[in-house]
Scaffold this motif. Structure first.
Motif, mmCIF file in Angstrom:
data_model
loop_
_atom_site.group_PDB
_atom_site.id
_atom_site.type_symbol
_atom_site.label_atom_id
_atom_site.label_comp_id
_atom_site.label_asym_id
_atom_site.label_seq_id
_atom_site.Cartn_x
_atom_site.Cartn_y
_atom_site.Cartn_z
ATOM 1 N N ASP A 94 0.748 -1.045 0.263
ATOM 2 C CA ASP A 94 -0.027 0.097 -0.066
ATOM 3 C C ASP A 94 1.065 1.196 0.005
ATOM 4 O OD1 ASP A 94 -2.497 -1.235 0.210
ATOM 5 O OD2 ASP A 94 -1.997 -1.747 2.455
ATOM 6 N N GLY A 95 2.104 1.060 0.432
ATOM 7 C CA GLY A 95 2.949 2.060 0.710
ATOM 8 C C GLY A 95 4.464 2.031 0.647
ATOM 9 N N PHE A 96 5.223 2.841 0.423
ATOM 10 C CA PHE A 96 6.682 2.401 0.542
ATOM 11 C C PHE A 96 7.510 3.787 0.631
ATOM 12 C CE2 PHE A 96 5.530 3.106 -4.125
ATOM 13 C CZ PHE A 96 6.692 3.797 -4.751
ATOM 14 N N VAL A 97 8.620 3.977 0.721
ATOM 15 C CA VAL A 97 9.460 5.182 1.044
ATOM 16 C C VAL A 97 10.246 5.416 -0.290
ATOM 17 C CG1 VAL A 97 9.639 4.576 3.690
ATOM 18 C CG2 VAL A 97 11.549 3.922 2.074
ATOM 19 N N LEU A 98 10.788 6.952 -0.303
ATOM 20 C CA LEU A 98 11.453 7.169 -1.579
ATOM 21 C C LEU A 98 11.740 8.673 -1.198
ATOM 22 C CD1 LEU A 98 12.074 5.792 -4.220
ATOM 23 C CD2 LEU A 98 10.229 7.220 -5.226
ATOM 24 N N GLU A 99 12.745 9.224 -1.901
ATOM 25 C CA GLU A 99 13.053 10.666 -1.672
ATOM 26 C C GLU A 99 12.108 11.429 -2.784
ATOM 27 O OE1 GLU A 99 17.791 11.349 -0.654
ATOM 28 O OE2 GLU A 99 17.273 10.761 -2.546
ATOM 29 N N TYR A 100 12.006 12.595 -2.343
ATOM 30 C CA TYR A 100 11.193 13.360 -3.058
ATOM 31 C C TYR A 100 11.652 13.721 -4.583
ATOM 32 C CZ TYR A 100 8.141 17.330 -4.384
ATOM 33 O OH TYR A 100 7.230 18.251 -5.442
ATOM 34 N N GLN A 101 12.702 13.990 -4.531
ATOM 35 C CA GLN A 101 13.508 14.290 -6.024
ATOM 36 C C GLN A 101 13.285 13.001 -7.011
ATOM 37 O OE1 GLN A 101 16.646 12.820 -6.967
ATOM 38 N NE2 GLN A 101 16.697 13.929 -8.976
ATOM 39 N N THR A 102 13.418 11.859 -6.460
ATOM 40 C CA THR A 102 13.110 10.765 -7.105
ATOM 41 C C THR A 102 11.484 10.561 -7.501
ATOM 42 O OG1 THR A 102 14.800 9.519 -6.062
ATOM 43 C CG2 THR A 102 13.455 8.163 -7.405
ATOM 44 N N GLN A 144 20.839 26.630 -7.934
ATOM 45 C CA GLN A 144 20.046 26.591 -7.159
ATOM 46 C C GLN A 144 18.478 26.386 -7.904
ATOM 47 O OE1 GLN A 144 19.861 25.348 -3.863
ATOM 48 N NE2 GLN A 144 21.909 25.277 -4.250
ATOM 49 N N ILE A 145 18.454 27.295 -9.021
ATOM 50 C CA ILE A 145 17.264 26.920 -9.784
ATOM 51 C C ILE A 145 17.607 25.779 -10.592
ATOM 52 C CG2 ILE A 145 16.320 28.015 -12.142
ATOM 53 C CD1 ILE A 145 17.171 30.766 -10.958
ATOM 54 N N LEU A 146 18.698 25.398 -11.022
ATOM 55 C CA LEU A 146 18.912 24.212 -11.820
ATOM 56 C C LEU A 146 18.471 22.978 -10.909
ATOM 57 C CD1 LEU A 146 19.972 22.833 -14.146
ATOM 58 C CD2 LEU A 146 22.351 22.587 -13.069
ATOM 59 N N ALA A 147 18.792 23.153 -9.473
ATOM 60 C CA ALA A 147 18.192 22.028 -8.644
ATOM 61 C C ALA A 147 16.913 21.727 -8.538
ATOM 62 C CB ALA A 147 19.172 22.471 -7.255
ATOM 63 N N THR A 148 16.320 23.124 -8.438
ATOM 64 C CA THR A 148 15.020 23.003 -8.323
ATOM 65 C C THR A 148 14.253 22.277 -9.766
ATOM 66 O OG1 THR A 148 14.977 24.929 -7.117
ATOM 67 C CG2 THR A 148 12.943 24.617 -8.131
ATOM 68 N N GLU A 149 14.857 22.553 -10.888
ATOM 69 C CA GLU A 149 14.375 22.080 -12.232
ATOM 70 C C GLU A 149 14.391 20.637 -12.104
ATOM 71 O OE1 GLU A 149 16.245 24.160 -15.039
ATOM 72 O OE2 GLU A 149 15.410 25.714 -14.962
ATOM 73 N N TYR A 150 15.564 19.964 -11.475
ATOM 74 C CA TYR A 150 15.799 18.630 -11.140
ATOM 75 C C TYR A 150 14.983 17.928 -10.121
ATOM 76 C CZ TYR A 150 19.480 19.076 -14.849
ATOM 77 O OH TYR A 150 20.094 19.024 -16.037
ATOM 78 N N GLY A 151 14.242 18.618 -9.541
ATOM 79 C CA GLY A 151 13.503 18.119 -8.261
ATOM 80 C C GLY A 151 13.864 18.274 -6.989
ATOM 81 N N PHE A 152 15.025 18.856 -6.770
ATOM 82 C CA PHE A 152 15.312 19.367 -5.542
ATOM 83 C C PHE A 152 14.825 20.640 -5.209
ATOM 84 C CE2 PHE A 152 18.788 16.855 -7.273
ATOM 85 C CZ PHE A 152 19.274 16.023 -6.177
ATOM 86 N N ASN A 153 14.927 21.014 -3.773
ATOM 87 C CA ASN A 153 14.208 22.209 -2.946
ATOM 88 C C ASN A 153 12.722 22.017 -2.924
ATOM 89 O OD1 ASN A 153 17.100 23.112 -2.834
ATOM 90 N ND2 ASN A 153 16.797 24.291 -4.972
ATOM 91 N N GLY A 154 12.261 20.941 -2.783
ATOM 92 C CA GLY A 154 10.825 20.768 -2.772
ATOM 93 C C GLY A 154 10.746 20.608 -1.205
ATOM 94 N N PHE A 155 9.362 21.042 -0.724
ATOM 95 C CA PHE A 155 9.064 21.051 0.596
ATOM 96 C C PHE A 155 10.092 21.831 1.727
ATOM 97 C CE2 PHE A 155 6.615 17.242 -1.052
ATOM 98 C CZ PHE A 155 5.423 17.354 -0.111
ATOM 99 N N ASN A 156 10.530 23.014 1.096
ATOM 100 C CA ASN A 156 11.381 23.857 1.818
ATOM 101 C C ASN A 156 10.994 23.794 3.216
ATOM 102 O OD1 ASN A 156 13.628 23.665 0.097
ATOM 103 N ND2 ASN A 156 12.773 25.723 -1.007
#
Length: 551
Positions: A279-287, A337-349
């Motif tokens: 029903d559920g599992f763990v994963l990083e947000y960027q992935t 840092q903009i590039l990082a955001t485009e690649y899925g980082f910097n979410g849920f700050n």
């Protein structure tokens, strides 16, 4: 009281039931089991019980150091970005940011840094960047087999762990790019938990698992940053003041007893989820944001942040420290840092960790507790001893099993079968105590190669061994490990047993020696197990992590 007519009807019904029973019994006895059933397949296989002498077992192996000693040469991980000047530093980076494409943020930063012509004390400087999974990179550093100048794992738990193991490591930067770990739940399961518990967080998830309301999977905390985070966060929910208290241990034991999957790889866990096992599992947000086929899961952040901290390792020279600080500052420029955001980082700050600081000693003891409290498994190792395995492949197979067996806990039920023309039961399933372990070692040492290759006959026999054991203990968790070159030229085919494997739900891990890897992957994919290429020099290290995950 029934009248005479009713009595006759009842007698006729009873008589008909007896006749049906006799006919069914006769069919089973005379005709035998359905040829498509497991019993039907096994009845046509020539199976031999082969005794072996006991072998020598080290009763107190140093597992803390032995897995690190089996690390491959660092050339197994060539640099994503190589240094371009005599003055440089080498950085080990977690793979979600030091790969390619959306996983290549730090790779692009390092390339640009090297192209920028940056001067320090009159000399141009550069970066060598290696992408290595955080847990494996920690093993390199702890063992001293290969030391980088800097280390940026996914989270700070690895930094605390290496420091507790005597490594001099200085936290230079808490965050290169923001990220969080999360539990992925189907919308229906999330709504169900919210309706019952009012919210979804680590506490409600652990309670739901313990109450058998949620089938949850996570990755091996000896190797995976998200798995380690989930382990520590789970213990924290049971006793935030002492993660190793009796209260925390008891709560974790109840939780862990209802975990159906601790995955060797994230891919294996995702496949288990897609098949409906979880029903559920763990994963990083960027992935998560870069994997469209799991977008129907909802992401709930948990535990420690995964902000890619940067550590200086060892006694760096003044020049190397300046290069490291310059690179960290370079990575924090707005464009990167903009590039990082485009690649899925910097979410849920806005997300803040639910847990307080944890020392490396507590992390190590938590890993040990996890190993002790896992639900025991019932496993059969299936060894290919056909003629094509003669020489180096069989020697490597033996070495893998003899070293790997030390990572198998004594509460597991273990058996061994081998095959060529026929199938040999070299070790019937039993608890892996010292006596069984010694018999296992003796049987492995005795393996000799000759004959044809009846792989699927052997898998059928292994399934039968496990099912017979599960008749006595239905709660056993079954696993099969097939060690082979992947060739099959005798006996049953994959099509003959595929439906049986699916119906029984037994994961079949395959380890290939000089192998036809697609053939082995076809076996493992039936029930979302992993397939390992044993031709690389890190096979024992891989098997150690696999056995840690499973046993």
């Amino acid at each position: 009281m029934p009248n005479e007519n009713n009595k006759q009807v009842i007698l006729k019904i009873i008589g008909a039931a007896v006749v049906v029973f006799i006919l069914v019994y006769a069919a089973i006895t005379i005709i035998g089991p359905d040829e498509k059933s497991l019993d039907g397949v096994v009845k046509d296989i020539n199976v031999n019980a082969v005794p072996h002498p006991m072998g020598h077992v080290d009763v107190s192996p140093d597992l803390k150091n032995s897995l690190s000693e089996d690390l491959p040469d660092i050339s197994r991980y060539p640099p994503q970005v190589d240094s371009s000047t005599p003055s440089y530093i080498e950085i080990f980076s977690s793979t979600e940011k030091a790969g390619s494409g959306a996983d290549g943020w730090l790779t692009e930063v390092a390339r640009d840094f090297n192209d920028a012509g940056i001067m320090i004390d009159g000399k141009q400087v550069s970066i060598r960047l290696r992408g290595i999974p955080s847990g494996e990179a920690a093993d390199y550093i702890i063992s001293g087999k290969y030391l980088p100048d800097a280390y940026t794992p996914s989270n700070e738990l690895w930094g605390e762990l290496i420091i507790s193991r005597g490594v001099k490591a200085e936290l230079v930067e808490e965050r290169l790019a923001g990220n969080v770990a999360g539990v992925l739940l189907t919308k229906s399961k999330k709504d169900e938990l919210v309706n019952k518990h009012g919210a979804v967080n680590t506490r409600t998830i652990t309670d739901a698992v313990a109450n058998k309301e949620l089938a949850m999977g996570y990755t091996n905390p000896f190797a995976s940053s998200t798995g380690l985070n989930f382990l520590i966060s789970t213990l924290y929910t049971f006793d935030s003041s002492n993660l190793l208290s009796d209260k925390a241990k008891a709560g974790f034991e109840g939780f862990q007893a209802n975990i159906p999957v601790v995955a060797y790889t994230t891919l294996q866990m995702r496949e288990s989820a897609k098949s409906g096992v979880l029903d559920g599992f763990v994963l990083e947000y960027q992935t998560y944001v870069n994997t469209p086929d799991i977008g129907y899961y909802e992401f709930i952040p948990f535990g420690f942040r995964h902000d890619s901290p940067m550590y200086a390792i060892g006694d760096l020279s003044e020049e190397k420290m300046k290069i490291l600080n310059e690179f960290v500052e370079f990575s924090q420029q707005e464009k990167y840092q903009i590039l990082a955001t485009e690649y899925g980082f910097n979410g849920f700050n806005e997300y803040q960790s639910e847990t307080g600081p944890v020392s490396g000693d507590v992390i190590i003891q938590s890993q040990k507790l996890w190993k002790e409290k896992k639900k025991p498994i019932c496993a059969v190792f299936v060894a290919d001893v056909s003629g094509s395995m003669m020489g180096e492949p069989l020697n490597n197979l033996k070495d893998s099993l003899l070293k790997g067996q030390y990572y198998i806990g004594e509460d597991n039920m273990i058996g061994l079968a081998s095959y060529s023309n026929d199938v040999n039961i070299d070790l019937p399933i039993s608890r892996f105590d010292l006596n069984q372990r010694a018999l296992f070692v003796g049987a492995v040492n005795d393996l000799q190669a000759c004959g044809s290759t009846a792989t699927f006959d052997a898998i059928a026999v292994a399934m039968k061994m496990i099912e017979d054991q599960r008749d006595a203990d239905p709660d056993l968790r079954p696993v099969i490990f097939v060690l082979s070159d992947g060739e099959t030229n005798k006996g049953h085919s994959l099509n003959d047993i595929k439906d049986i494997v699916e119906d029984l739900g037994i994961p079949i891990y395959t380890i290939g020696y000089n192998a036809d890897l697609p053939a082995l992957q076809a076996i493992s994919s039936i029930n979302e197990a992993a397939s390992i290429n044993a031709d690389t020099d890190d096979v024992v290290y891989k098997l150690g992590n696999l056995f840690n995950a499973e046993m």
